[in-house]
Write a protein that holds these residues in place. Structure first.
Motif, mmCIF file in Angstrom:
data_model
loop_
_atom_site.group_PDB
_atom_site.id
_atom_site.type_symbol
_atom_site.label_atom_id
_atom_site.label_comp_id
_atom_site.label_asym_id
_atom_site.label_seq_id
_atom_site.Cartn_x
_atom_site.Cartn_y
_atom_site.Cartn_z
ATOM 1 N N GLU A 283 0.797 -14.203 39.982
ATOM 2 C CA GLU A 283 0.674 -14.997 38.272
ATOM 3 C C GLU A 283 -0.064 -16.311 38.098
ATOM 4 O O GLU A 283 1.462 -16.773 37.723
ATOM 5 N N GLY A 284 -0.645 -16.404 37.131
ATOM 6 C CA GLY A 284 -1.024 -17.796 37.024
ATOM 7 C C GLY A 284 -0.548 -18.281 35.544
ATOM 8 O O GLY A 284 -0.106 -18.799 34.681
ATOM 9 N N MET A 285 -0.917 -17.113 34.354
ATOM 10 C CA MET A 285 -1.449 -17.257 33.105
ATOM 11 C C MET A 285 -0.333 -16.270 32.548
ATOM 12 O O MET A 285 -0.385 -15.386 32.936
ATOM 13 N N GLY A 286 0.618 -15.925 32.185
ATOM 14 C CA GLY A 286 1.755 -15.259 31.059
ATOM 15 C C GLY A 286 0.837 -14.511 29.780
ATOM 16 O O GLY A 286 -0.194 -15.378 29.733
ATOM 17 N N GLY A 287 1.381 -13.889 28.962
ATOM 18 C CA GLY A 287 1.160 -12.986 27.678
ATOM 19 C C GLY A 287 1.586 -14.259 26.873
ATOM 20 O O GLY A 287 0.664 -14.228 25.802
ATOM 21 N N GLY A 288 2.397 -14.996 27.182
ATOM 22 C CA GLY A 288 2.502 -16.173 25.671
ATOM 23 C C GLY A 288 1.393 -17.218 26.160
ATOM 24 O O GLY A 288 0.717 -17.503 24.902
ATOM 25 N N ASP A 289 1.027 -17.293 27.026
ATOM 26 C CA ASP A 289 -0.095 -17.893 27.155
ATOM 27 C C ASP A 289 -1.718 -17.400 25.897
ATOM 28 O O ASP A 289 -2.680 -18.237 25.319
ATOM 29 N N VAL A 290 -1.517 -16.052 26.648
ATOM 30 C CA VAL A 290 -2.272 -15.456 25.697
ATOM 31 C C VAL A 290 -2.583 -15.039 24.051
ATOM 32 O O VAL A 290 -3.826 -15.347 23.132
ATOM 33 N N ASN A 291 -1.319 -15.051 23.835
ATOM 34 C CA ASN A 291 -0.650 -14.650 22.812
ATOM 35 C C ASN A 291 -1.244 -16.605 21.510
ATOM 36 O O ASN A 291 -1.374 -17.167 20.745
ATOM 37 N N LEU A 292 -0.946 -17.408 22.258
ATOM 38 C CA LEU A 292 -0.605 -18.705 21.496
ATOM 39 C C LEU A 292 -1.914 -18.995 21.980
ATOM 40 O O LEU A 292 -2.961 -19.811 20.584
ATOM 41 N N LEU A 293 -3.535 -18.777 22.963
ATOM 42 C CA LEU A 293 -4.513 -19.280 22.094
ATOM 43 C C LEU A 293 -5.471 -18.228 21.282
ATOM 44 O O LEU A 293 -6.573 -19.201 19.940
ATOM 45 N N ALA A 294 -4.901 -16.699 21.004
ATOM 46 C CA ALA A 294 -5.147 -16.210 19.710
ATOM 47 C C ALA A 294 -5.296 -16.855 18.442
ATOM 48 O O ALA A 294 -4.927 -16.811 17.935
ATOM 49 N N MET A 295 -3.093 -17.652 18.385
ATOM 50 C CA MET A 295 -3.449 -17.683 17.080
ATOM 51 C C MET A 295 -4.010 -19.442 16.691
ATOM 52 O O MET A 295 -4.274 -19.656 15.905
ATOM 53 N N LEU A 296 -4.175 -20.354 18.054
ATOM 54 C CA LEU A 296 -5.014 -21.144 17.487
ATOM 55 C C LEU A 296 -6.135 -21.050 17.544
ATOM 56 O O LEU A 296 -6.903 -21.233 16.554
ATOM 57 N N GLY A 297 -6.642 -19.479 17.935
ATOM 58 C CA GLY A 297 -8.256 -19.050 17.778
ATOM 59 C C GLY A 297 -8.090 -18.424 16.081
ATOM 60 O O GLY A 297 -8.713 -19.260 15.441
ATOM 61 N N ALA A 298 -7.334 -18.606 15.356
ATOM 62 C CA ALA A 298 -6.582 -18.225 14.348
ATOM 63 C C ALA A 298 -6.923 -19.138 12.983
ATOM 64 O O ALA A 298 -6.865 -18.999 12.790
ATOM 65 N N PHE A 299 -6.079 -19.991 14.094
ATOM 66 C CA PHE A 299 -6.543 -21.523 12.709
ATOM 67 C C PHE A 299 -7.542 -22.136 12.923
ATOM 68 O O PHE A 299 -8.424 -22.683 11.705
ATOM 69 N N PHE A 300 -8.781 -21.949 14.125
ATOM 70 C CA PHE A 300 -9.470 -23.153 13.955
ATOM 71 C C PHE A 300 -11.048 -22.126 14.567
ATOM 72 O O PHE A 300 -11.447 -23.036 13.991
ATOM 73 N N GLY A 301 -10.812 -20.473 14.103
ATOM 74 C CA GLY A 301 -12.488 -20.345 13.985
ATOM 75 C C GLY A 301 -12.371 -19.865 15.687
ATOM 76 O O GLY A 301 -12.008 -21.001 16.756
#
Ligand SMILES: [Zn+2]
Length: 258
Positions: A177-195
């Motif tokens: 496992e390289g990337m956790g679910g936390g990273d997935v949620n974090l990038l979704a949050m960044l996308g929510a703010f920046f588009g």
């Protein structure tokens, strides 16, 4: 002119005080404790921190980095978070001035600071911050940062989707496992703010930063490749680069293309 300088000083000092509260969040959210009560205590001797020992950065220096009661060393993280929060309060005020974008971006950056230090300490990114942050930051971005609803929605979907597939393929190819679910949620949050336009940039810059730091650790500390470096702080750093330089970079890119 003069009053702007004073406002910048006031916001910077307020930023340091907010940083003190972020330290409480960093310490307590992963433990599932309340961030409001009880008041801060020394983690070793349990003595409540006196109000005059709780001045951001200054108290750390006056106490020589040690608890007044038991002389336990105080983590350098405390003044560091306070200084960082103060610095970003100043930079964001400089960028946005007295507009609603200033507090909106400041809350966003504070969340990134909390996420980064929790991920460094525990290798987790609490869902309450990211899944809670997605609707909050999408609304703030649409109301105050000039993002369209569709852009915020696509940012969430693409942010979550891209890293989800990277994680699935990475695991299928390497068996770990390289990337956790936390990273997935974090990038979704960044996308929510920046588009959605920010996603590729943030992925490239965070991977680059992660690769450089990973190489340095391997070369100078003899760590092997399997030693996981949490990816969350790199996503946050890339988000900060995008926040301060994203618009100029997009304009530059469009100028070069046209
Ligand atoms: Zn103590």
């Amino acid at each position: 002119m003069g009053s702007t300088v004073w406002l910048a000083v006031i916001f910077t000092l307020a930023g340091a005080a907010v940083g003190s509260f972020l330290n409480v969040c960093i310490g307590r959210i992963p433990e599932g404790l309340s961030i409001i009560s009880p008041p801060s205590r020394c983690p070793r001797c349990g003595h409540p921190i006196r109000f005059y020992d709780n001045i951001p950065v200054v108290s750390f220096l006056l106490l020589g980095g040690k608890c007044r009661d038991c002389s336990e060393k105080i983590s350098f993280r405390y003044p560091l978070v306070e200084l960082l929060t103060a610095l970003f309060a100043w930079l964001l005020f400089d960028l946005y001035g007295l507009t609603p974008a200033f507090p909106a971006a400041f809350v966003f950056v504070c969340t990134l600071i909390v996420i980064s230090f929790i991920d460094l300490d525990h290798q987790i990114i609490p869902h309450i911050l990211t899944l809670g942050g997605i609707p909050v930051f999408a609304v703030l971005a649409v109301l105050f940062m000039g993002l369209t609803v569709i852009d915020a929605f696509c940012g969430i979907m693409i942010g979550a989707g891209v890293l989800y597939f990277v994680a699935v393929y990475y695991e299928a190819l390497t068996g770990r496992e390289g990337m956790g679910g936390g990273d997935v949620n974090l990038l979704a949050m960044l996308g929510a703010f920046f588009g959605w336009k920010s996603i590729l940039f943030i992925l490239l810059v965070s991977s680059l930063l992660g690769a450089v730091v990973g190489l340095v650790l391997i070369l100078f500390q003899g760590r092997d490749m399997k030693y996981a470096v949490p990816f969350g702080p790199f996503l946050c750093m890339a988000a900060l680069v995008y926040l301060f330089f994203g618009n100029s970079l997009i304009l530059l890119f469009e100028a070069l293309r046209g």
